[in-house]
Design a protein around this motif. Sequence first.
Motif, mmCIF file in Angstrom:
data_model
loop_
_atom_site.group_PDB
_atom_site.id
_atom_site.type_symbol
_atom_site.label_atom_id
_atom_site.label_comp_id
_atom_site.label_asym_id
_atom_site.label_seq_id
_atom_site.Cartn_x
_atom_site.Cartn_y
_atom_site.Cartn_z
ATOM 1 N N PHE A 299 -28.471 -6.404 -0.075
ATOM 2 C CA PHE A 299 -29.321 -7.513 -0.511
ATOM 3 C C PHE A 299 -30.307 -7.063 -1.589
ATOM 4 C CE2 PHE A 299 -28.019 -10.103 3.133
ATOM 5 C CZ PHE A 299 -27.977 -11.342 2.529
ATOM 6 N N GLN A 300 -30.527 -5.736 -1.719
ATOM 7 C CA GLN A 300 -31.457 -5.296 -2.749
ATOM 8 C C GLN A 300 -30.851 -5.389 -4.146
ATOM 9 O OE1 GLN A 300 -32.203 -0.929 -2.700
ATOM 10 N NE2 GLN A 300 -31.030 -1.020 -0.802
ATOM 11 N N ARG B 72 -29.087 -7.301 -7.279
ATOM 12 C CA ARG B 72 -29.085 -8.682 -7.756
ATOM 13 C C ARG B 72 -27.762 -9.054 -8.393
ATOM 14 N NH1 ARG B 72 -35.312 -8.624 -9.820
ATOM 15 N NH2 ARG B 72 -36.171 -9.289 -7.822
ATOM 16 N N SER C 249 -33.671 -14.404 7.334
ATOM 17 C CA SER C 249 -34.631 -14.663 6.261
ATOM 18 C C SER C 249 -34.022 -14.451 4.890
ATOM 19 C CB SER C 249 -35.863 -13.759 6.397
ATOM 20 O OG SER C 249 -36.868 -14.432 7.103
ATOM 21 N N SER C 250 -33.186 -13.415 4.771
ATOM 22 C CA SER C 250 -32.572 -13.148 3.479
ATOM 23 C C SER C 250 -31.709 -14.327 3.038
ATOM 24 C CB SER C 250 -31.726 -11.883 3.550
ATOM 25 O OG SER C 250 -32.511 -10.821 4.033
ATOM 26 N N LYS D 174 -33.749 -17.445 2.164
ATOM 27 C CA LYS D 174 -34.347 -17.245 0.842
ATOM 28 C C LYS D 174 -33.328 -17.596 -0.250
ATOM 29 C CE LYS D 174 -36.305 -13.334 -1.409
ATOM 30 N NZ LYS D 174 -36.423 -11.894 -1.193
ATOM 31 N N SER E 185 -36.609 -9.118 4.721
ATOM 32 C CA SER E 185 -36.458 -9.738 3.417
ATOM 33 C C SER E 185 -36.633 -8.642 2.385
ATOM 34 C CB SER E 185 -37.526 -10.825 3.296
ATOM 35 O OG SER E 185 -37.574 -11.282 1.988
ATOM 36 N N VAL E 186 -35.807 -8.656 1.373
ATOM 37 C CA VAL E 186 -35.917 -7.637 0.324
ATOM 38 C C VAL E 186 -36.789 -8.185 -0.794
ATOM 39 C CG1 VAL E 186 -34.691 -6.221 -1.343
ATOM 40 C CG2 VAL E 186 -33.630 -6.772 0.836
ATOM 41 N N GLU E 187 -37.848 -7.465 -1.160
ATOM 42 C CA GLU E 187 -38.732 -7.929 -2.237
ATOM 43 C C GLU E 187 -38.842 -6.827 -3.287
ATOM 44 O OE1 GLU E 187 -39.762 -10.939 -2.081
ATOM 45 O OE2 GLU E 187 -39.370 -11.396 0.031
ATOM 46 N N LYS E 188 -39.063 -7.242 -4.532
ATOM 47 C CA LYS E 188 -39.169 -6.236 -5.603
ATOM 48 C C LYS E 188 -40.473 -6.407 -6.347
ATOM 49 C CE LYS E 188 -34.379 -5.520 -5.944
ATOM 50 N NZ LYS E 188 -33.499 -4.522 -6.453
ATOM 51 N N THR F 107 -38.493 -1.323 -4.346
ATOM 52 C CA THR F 107 -37.728 -2.281 -3.541
ATOM 53 C C THR F 107 -38.307 -2.183 -2.138
ATOM 54 O OG1 THR F 107 -35.762 -1.961 -4.853
ATOM 55 C CG2 THR F 107 -35.462 -2.894 -2.662
ATOM 56 N N PHE G 290 -38.465 -3.300 1.765
ATOM 57 C CA PHE G 290 -37.834 -3.981 2.887
ATOM 58 C C PHE G 290 -38.948 -4.467 3.790
ATOM 59 C CE2 PHE G 290 -33.264 -3.369 2.618
ATOM 60 C CZ PHE G 290 -33.177 -2.472 1.556
#
Lengths: 889, 190
Positions: A92-93, A95, A122-123, A126, B55-58, B67, B69
Amino acid sequence: MSRDFHWLPNIPNIRKMNAFKRDKKEDEDGSNQFQNLEKTTVLQEARTFNDTPVNPRKCAHILTKILYLLNQGEQLGTTEATETFFAMTKLFQSRDVVLRRLVYLGIKELSSIAEDVIIVTSSLTKDMTGKEDLYRAAAIRALCTITDGAMLAAIERYMKQAIVDRSAAVSSAALVSSLHLTTVSGDVARRWANEAQEALNSDNVMVQYHALGVLYQARKSDKHAVIKLVAKLMRSSPKSSYAACMLIRMACKLVEEVDEGSEFLEFIESCIRHKSEMVVYEAAHALVNLGRSGTREIASAVSVLQLFSGSPKPTLRFAAVRTLNKVAMSHPAAVIACNLDLENLITDSNRSIATLAITTLLKTGAESSVDRLMKQIATFVSEISDEFKVVVVQAIRALCQKFPRKHAVLMNFLAAMLRDEGGLEYKAAIVDTIIAVMEGNVEAKEAGLAHLCEFIEDCEHTSLAVRILHLLGQEGPTSKQPSRYIRFIYNRVILESASVRAAAVTALAHFAAACPALLPNILVLLSRCQLDFDDEVRDRATYYCTILQQNADPAILPLVQPPQLSIPSLERALRNYVRSPMDEEFDISQIPPAQAIEEPAQEVLATVKPQQPRLTREENFMEKLLQVPELSAIIHDSILFKSSTVFELTESETEYNVKCIKHCFSDYLILQFDCLNTLSDQFLEDVRVTVDNQDIYTIVCEVPCVRLPYNELGSTYTVLKFPEDIQSTIITLPTTLRFIAHDCDPSTGIPDAEQGYGDEYTLEDLEITVRDQVRGTGSRNVDFSSSWENAATRGFVTTEQIFGLGANVTTLEEAIQSLVMFLGLEPVERSDRIKSGARQHTLLLTGVFRGGKEVLARAKLVLTNHVTMQFTVRSQDLEVAELMISSVG
Amino acid sequence: MMGLFDHLANFVGLRKKQVNVLVVGLNNSGKSTVINHFKNQNERCTDIIPTIGFSVEKFAFKNIGFTAFDMSGQDRYRSLWEHYYKGCHGIIFIVDSNDKLRIVVVKEELDMLLQHPEIAGQKLPILFLANKIDLPNSLTTINLVTCLGLDKIQNKPWHIQATNAITGDGLQTAIEWLTDQIRDIHINRR
Ligand SMILES: Nc1nc2c(ncn2[C@@H]2O[C@H](COP(=O)(O)OP(=O)(O)O)[C@@H](O)[C@H]2O)c(=O)[nH]1
Ligand SMILES: [Mg+2]
C-alpha cells in the motif's frame, strides 16, 4: 476477478505496455512463463514485498504469480496465506496503479484464508473515497470481501455514500457489494434501500439494474412490498434493458405466487413489444415457462421466437431455438407453426443451432419424418460437442417413448453413437437411453443387450462397464439365449481392471443361479477366478463357487443377489446386535433399503448427474437427530425407519413459519418442527410446538428451541410414543406454537432489556397417516408370486375386501397412483405400469410396517364406469393387515 | 532548468532518501492527528476518524521522504503491530499524557515492543511524544520517563517531547530529532 484483469492493458502506462509486448512475444514461442511455478518458491519471493523502497515492477510480477497459482487451484495453509497477506499489505505504500489493483485482487483471493484481514479496512476505505478513480470501485469490491458482521457498522457510512456516487462504476460496485454483504448480515439491503432507491434513478443502465437488485433483496421477504415495487416500475418502465429483464423475472415470480396476478401477466406480454431484443426475448422466455400462460400467451411468445430464429445474429437464433426446443416438450402444438423456420436451421453453420433445430423437429414431427431427420443428424454428429450430442440422445429417448415402433432405427443410431468418440457423460446418456428403451419395450431387449455387449468389448469407462455387466447379470438370464452372453462377460475377467473383473464375476454367478443348464460351465470359469490376484475378485469368486456348489435350489437366488441394504444402517444394527445377548436371530428386515437413485421418469431433459453412493435421507436425518442430547438418549440404539416429506404448518407469508417432518421409529415418532421468525423486531426464546395428544399418543419429551433470532432457522422437537393399538395411530392432532417474545431493535437484533412475554400461535393440524409408518423393501427383483404363495407357511394372515373407488378416481392410472401414494407400499414387478387401453390390472405391492412387520398386498382393479378394486393384504401381523384395509376404505 | 536540476540531483545521489517509520500508541492518543500535521497543507484531511487496521501516509522533511505506517491503537489490532516491525527505520510512540488510567497499558505495550526479536537487537531511534499537553493535569515528560521506564532503554537513541497535535506545538522539534537520528544511523553510514 477476470473483470479486473481485463482492465489492466487499458491503463496508460508505458512500462506496462512494454511488459505486455514482451509477454506476447514469449507466447509466440509457445512458452508460458507461469507454467512451472512452484508454490514454496513463489511464496519465498513474496518476502520482497517487505523491502523498502518497494519495487513496483518486481512486486507486480510476483503478485501475478501468486494470483496465477491460486487460480490454478493451489491451496494455501492459514499461516502461509496470512504471512503472504501481511507482506502484501506493505505494498500500500507504493503509488503504482497497476500494483495497487493487483493488491486488491490479492486481498479478495486471500480474504477467506488469511487471518486478521480486516487490517486493510482503513486503507481500502481511504482508496474508495480518494481522488484516484482507478482505485475506487475495485477498492469497494475488495472491502466487501474482508468485512464481517462486526466491521459492517464501520464501513456503513462509506458504502451508503458510494451507492449514490456520481461515478457509475463506483455506484455499481457498491450496489453489487451490498448484495454480497447480505450473506454477512441479512438486512444490509434493507438498511441501504434509501440510497438504492436514489441510484435507481441513475442514467446509467448498469447502475439502474444493480439498484433494482438491491431493492428487491431489501423487500424480498415482504410480498406486498415486492408487489408495490414491481407495480410502480411496470408503469414507468425502466430505461435499462437489464433492469427491464429483471423486472420481468420478478413479475413472473409474482404471477406464480399471487392469486390476482393478471396485471403482471399483462405486463410481461406487453414487453414482447419492447424495443430491446433482450427484453423481448426475456418476455417470450418467461411466457413459455409460466404455468399460468394460456394458448394466447404461448402463441405470442412462440411467434417472437419464430421471428428471432430467422435473425442474422447467431446468438438470437440460438436463444430462440433453444427455447423452442424446451417449449416443444410442454406445448408441441404451438411449436409446429415454426417447423418451416426450424427446417431452415437444420443446415445452420452453427452446429449447436442445427442440433437444437433438429431435436425440436423430432419432438414435434410425425413418425414419418424420423428417418429423414436422423439421417440429417448423422451427417454432422461427429462435429458437435458432447454437450449437444447429449441433447440428441435425449431427443432419441423421447422419440422411443413416443414412437415405440421406431425402436429399431433408433437403437441402431444409438449403437453407432456408442461406437463414436465421446466422454463419459455422453456415453452414459447413450447407455441410459438404451436401457430405458429396453425397459419400455420387450422387443428391444435382445438388440439392446447385444449393443451393450459390443460396447463393453472396448469401453474405457470403468463405471459404465460395471453398470452394463450388472445389467447383463439381471436381464441376460431371462433372454432367449442366455449362453451367448457368457463369452462377453468372461472376456472382461481376462482383460479388465479389478473392479470390472469383480462385476463380471457377479454377473456370471447370476447366470449360474438362474440357468441351471449353465451352472457346470460357469463353475469352471468361476474356479479360475479364484486364482485372481485381486482380493475382491477372488473373494467374490470363492463366495459364489461355494454357495452355487452347495445347493442347486432356486432358494439360493437371494444369496447370489442380496437385497441392496443401506450400509451405514446395517453396520449400526450389527454393532447393536453384537452388544446384545444375541439370543434372538438378527432381524435383517429392520434395515432400510439403500437410497434408490431416483430416475427422472418422463422428464427427458433432465441432465445426467454423476451418480454417487450417498447416505439415505433417513441416515442424514438420524445423524442430525443424534446430535440433540435429549433425542439421542431415546433413539441411540434404534434405526430411523422413515422420515416423511416436509410439510408446512403455517400459510406462507405469516409472521412465523413452521415446517414439520415426522421421523418414524419402531415405537416412537419424533416430530421435527423447523421454525422461522420473520419479524425483524422480535427475538424469540423457548420456542416449542405443543401437540394435543388426544390422550392417545404419549408425549415422551419436548425439546424447545432455546433462542430464535429474526430470520434464522431453529428446530424444536416433540417425541411421541405410538399407542399399542395400531388402528388408533391414524389421527389428526391440533398443534400450537408457543414462545417467549422479546421486542428488539431491528437493526442490531439485540433484545430490549425488558422482560419478554409469553405468546402463542395456532398452527395447522398435524396428520399421522399409514404412509408415515410404512416403507418399501427396496429389493428390486422380488419374486412376488412365490412370496405370496408361501406367505401362509410363514405365518402370514390374509384379509380381503372389495371397494368401489370414489367418483374422483376415473382411470386405472389414478387408482394405482393414489393407492401407492396413500399406503406407502412399493409396487413390484413393474406392476404400476399398465398397458395403454387396458381395462383391468393387478397391482402388486410389498413393504414393511414399522417394527419390521412385512406386508404384501394385491389390488385387482377393474374399470367400468368407475374403478372397482379387490384388495387383499397378507401380513405377519393381523392388526397391520387390517389397518391397511381399513385405511383404504 | 528545473528538469535538468532534478536529473542532476538524482545523478549525484542527492535524491530524496525514502525511509519508513512506524507510528504506534494506544487508540485515541493522537497518532493520526500527528501524522496529518506533518503532511503538506493541501494534503491534510479535515476530519480524522478512528483508524481500522492501518493507514499508509507520506510526508517529507529535510529532503527525506517518510512513509509512515499509522497503526490502529485499538485493543484488537495491537497484536498486529509486529507484522510491520521488520524493515522500519524509526518508531514514533505516542502517549496521551492526559490518560493516566491507561498509562500501565502503555508501559505493557512498550515493553512488548522493545522485547520483540525484530526490535530488540536493532539500533532504532524511538521518538516519544507526550501528546495532549494542552489538557489540564497532564503528566509531564519527566513523569512519563519514570512511569514508562524510559531511562532503562539500552542500545536505542530515544527522545521525549511534549506536544499538542492540534496546534502542532512541539512537533517540529520532535521530527527534526528523528530525522537527524535516521540520517546518522541509516543514511550517512552507507
Ligand atoms: N486536546 C487535544 N486533543 C487531541 C490532541 N491530539 C489529538 N487530539 C484529539 O484526540 C482524538 C484522537 O485522535 P486520533 O488522531 O484519531 O488518535 P489515534 O487513534 O491515535 O489515531 C481526536 O479527537 C483528536 O482531535 C492534542 O494534542 N490535544
Ligand atoms: Mg488513528
